[in-house]
Design a protein around this motif. Structure first.
Motif, PDB file in Angstrom:
ATOM      1  N   ASP A 199      40.222  38.543  41.841  1.00  0.00           N
ATOM      2  CA  ASP A 199      41.492  37.824  41.892  1.00  0.00           C
ATOM      3  C   ASP A 199      41.754  37.102  43.213  1.00  0.00           C
ATOM      4  O   ASP A 199      42.890  37.037  43.671  1.00  0.00           O
ATOM      5  CB  ASP A 199      42.649  38.796  41.608  1.00  0.00           C
ATOM      6  N   SER A 200      40.711  36.556  43.847  1.00  0.00           N
ATOM      7  CA  SER A 200      40.983  35.777  45.056  1.00  0.00           C
ATOM      8  C   SER A 200      40.173  34.492  45.152  1.00  0.00           C
ATOM      9  O   SER A 200      40.605  33.547  45.817  1.00  0.00           O
ATOM     10  CB  SER A 200      40.760  36.621  46.319  1.00  0.00           C
ATOM     11  N   TYR A 224      29.921  40.934  40.883  1.00  0.00           N
ATOM     12  CA  TYR A 224      31.000  41.154  39.919  1.00  0.00           C
ATOM     13  C   TYR A 224      32.183  40.284  40.305  1.00  0.00           C
ATOM     14  O   TYR A 224      32.662  40.353  41.443  1.00  0.00           O
ATOM     15  CB  TYR A 224      31.425  42.621  39.904  1.00  0.00           C
ATOM     16  N   VAL A 225      32.650  39.461  39.368  1.00  0.00           N
ATOM     17  CA  VAL A 225      33.783  38.580  39.633  1.00  0.00           C
ATOM     18  C   VAL A 225      34.832  38.763  38.547  1.00  0.00           C
ATOM     19  O   VAL A 225      34.516  38.811  37.358  1.00  0.00           O
ATOM     20  CB  VAL A 225      33.337  37.106  39.744  1.00  0.00           C
ATOM     21  N   ASN A 226      36.086  38.885  38.970  1.00  0.00           N
ATOM     22  CA  ASN A 226      37.218  39.081  38.068  1.00  0.00           C
ATOM     23  C   ASN A 226      38.336  38.171  38.566  1.00  0.00           C
ATOM     24  O   ASN A 226      38.974  38.454  39.577  1.00  0.00           O
ATOM     25  CB  ASN A 226      37.629  40.557  38.103  1.00  0.00           C
ATOM     26  N   ASN A 227      38.523  37.044  37.869  1.00  0.00           N
ATOM     27  CA  ASN A 227      39.464  36.023  38.325  1.00  0.00           C
ATOM     28  C   ASN A 227      40.085  35.306  37.126  1.00  0.00           C
ATOM     29  O   ASN A 227      39.602  35.439  35.996  1.00  0.00           O
ATOM     30  CB  ASN A 227      38.736  35.005  39.210  1.00  0.00           C
ATOM     31  N   PRO A 228      41.130  34.512  37.354  1.00  0.00           N
ATOM     32  CA  PRO A 228      41.683  33.704  36.272  1.00  0.00           C
ATOM     33  C   PRO A 228      40.649  32.708  35.738  1.00  0.00           C
ATOM     34  O   PRO A 228      39.869  32.146  36.505  1.00  0.00           O
ATOM     35  CB  PRO A 228      42.859  32.979  36.935  1.00  0.00           C
ATOM     36  N   ASP A 290      29.986  39.871  30.235  1.00  0.00           N
ATOM     37  CA  ASP A 290      31.292  39.287  30.562  1.00  0.00           C
ATOM     38  C   ASP A 290      32.256  39.581  29.435  1.00  0.00           C
ATOM     39  O   ASP A 290      31.860  39.720  28.273  1.00  0.00           O
ATOM     40  CB  ASP A 290      31.174  37.775  30.802  1.00  0.00           C
ATOM     41  N   GLU A 291      33.540  39.700  29.772  1.00  0.00           N
ATOM     42  CA  GLU A 291      34.574  39.976  28.782  1.00  0.00           C
ATOM     43  C   GLU A 291      35.952  39.807  29.408  1.00  0.00           C
ATOM     44  O   GLU A 291      36.093  39.674  30.627  1.00  0.00           O
ATOM     45  CB  GLU A 291      34.441  41.387  28.208  1.00  0.00           C
ATOM     46  N   TRP A 292      36.976  39.825  28.563  1.00  0.00           N
ATOM     47  CA  TRP A 292      38.364  39.796  29.007  1.00  0.00           C
ATOM     48  C   TRP A 292      38.635  40.979  29.926  1.00  0.00           C
ATOM     49  O   TRP A 292      38.200  42.099  29.659  1.00  0.00           O
ATOM     50  CB  TRP A 292      39.275  39.856  27.773  1.00  0.00           C
ATOM     51  N   ALA A 293      39.343  40.736  31.008  1.00  0.00           N
ATOM     52  CA  ALA A 293      39.698  41.796  31.956  1.00  0.00           C
ATOM     53  C   ALA A 293      41.145  42.213  31.704  1.00  0.00           C
ATOM     54  O   ALA A 293      42.082  41.546  32.158  1.00  0.00           O
ATOM     55  CB  ALA A 293      39.505  41.317  33.395  1.00  0.00           C
ATOM     56  N   TRP A 300      39.275  37.104  33.496  1.00  0.00           N
ATOM     57  CA  TRP A 300      37.963  37.324  32.868  1.00  0.00           C
ATOM     58  C   TRP A 300      37.074  38.012  33.883  1.00  0.00           C
ATOM     59  O   TRP A 300      37.199  37.784  35.092  1.00  0.00           O
ATOM     60  CB  TRP A 300      37.354  35.998  32.432  1.00  0.00           C
ATOM     61  N   GLN A 301      36.186  38.870  33.423  1.00  0.00           N
ATOM     62  CA  GLN A 301      35.252  39.545  34.330  1.00  0.00           C
ATOM     63  C   GLN A 301      33.827  39.276  33.887  1.00  0.00           C
ATOM     64  O   GLN A 301      33.537  39.181  32.690  1.00  0.00           O
ATOM     65  CB  GLN A 301      35.523  41.046  34.382  1.00  0.00           C
TER      66      GLN A 301
END
Length: 309
Positions: A199-200, A224-228, A290-293, A300-301
């Protein structure tokens, strides 16, 4: 058993509370037109609590429901994270545990990562750790070799204080704090088993994101990335309370600037394909999952693995 009144003494009348509600919010004037009534005091008195004044109620409801949906592995991971109460988070009690949204997210993220990356004895790099909840979660569940946090100076100071408060002395000794202006000199020639960004990157300039991806390409084995997945312009969410200038700045950052309906799952899933492609660190990398976070609709992650090196 409650005594039942006989037919002659039965009464069917509004309580004083509902008499007042009827006069103030369900009067003939207010119910004359159906247009918009579900977003008004009419429905706020009948079915839906006022979304403008009940944010904490909705947050706690979200946390409660999410806590009940955790897998056994995710719940076990959550409960191993001690001192989650530091900082007085908004929380609910579930199975005797105080549970808040930040650490629910951390438990879900850790579950996603740990299924695919061997974290024991791993060297982890986190870019933009916030106050440190992800580091806290991973270090509480795995015996790492080290955990390196890269961030802006003020945020770095917050995560340093927080992690010192919630980790044991032995755990905290494994954490290294690197300000962004010391990245090249401090991280040169080092390798990491996993790099994390949550988220950054969507809030950085595109040039900065590409610089980080180049660093990951050269020095990391997994990412690993989790962002809009993209940008949104739904003013009903926050009335753009921080001002239109802040909105304009937010729309200009990151690699993905397409404006989508973030509450349309098909739109989110379609944009997720662009997301997965955008965050590939380099030509030798492959997205392995990958999938919805959960729970936010627009996050998404994805996990990438470097191939052949």
């Amino acid at each position: 058993m409650i005594d039942q009144p006989d037919t002659a003494t039965r009464t069917y009348e509004a309580s004083s509370m509902w008499q007042q509600i009827g006069e103030a919010h369900l009067n003939q004037e207010m119910i004359a037109d159906l247009a918009g009534f579900k977003n008004s005091e009419v429905n706020y008195r009948l079915a839906l609590v006022n979304v403008q004044t009940n944010g904490v109620r909705f947050l706690k409801t979200l946390v409660y429901g999410l806590a009940g949906s955790l897998s056994e592995d995710a719940w076990a991971g959550l409960t191993r994270i001690r001192h989650r109460e530091v900082g007085d988070p908004i929380s609910v009690t579930y199975h005797g545990e105080q549970v808040d949204l930040d650490y629910l997210r951390a438990a879900l993220e850790l579950e996603f990562i740990a299924k695919r990356v061997d974290l024991d004895k791993a060297e982890v790099l986190e870019i933009g750790a916030g106050y440190g909840r992800t580091a806290h979660a991973i270090i509480s569940n795995h015996e790492l070799s080290g955990y390196c946090v890269v961030d802006l100076p003020n945020t770095l100071e917050l995560s340093r204080k927080y992690l010192a408060a919630v980790l044991t002395g032995e755990q905290f000794a494994k954490v290294e704090f690197v300000p962004v202006d010391k990245i090249e000199s401090t991280l040169a020639d080092r390798t990491f088993d996993l790099c994390i960004n949550i988220d950054s990157m969507a809030e950085m300039s595109a040039e900065t994101v590409r610089s980080y991806l180049a660093l990951i390409d050269q020095q990391c084995r997994h990412f690993y990335v989790n962002n809009p997945v993209g940008k949104y312009m739904d003013k009903s969410l926050d009335s753009h309370a921080r001002g239109e200038e802040a909105v304009a700045r937010a729309l200009s950052t990151g690699l993905l600037t397409n404006i989508i309906d973030i509450h349309d799952n098909r739109a989110v899933e379609a944009q997720a394909r662009n997301y997965v492609e955008a965050y590939v660190p380099g030509p030798d990398w492959k997205c392995v999952a990958d999938e919805w976070a959960r729970p936010w609709s627009y996050l998404w992650q994805a996990l990438y693995q470097r191939q052949g090196r």
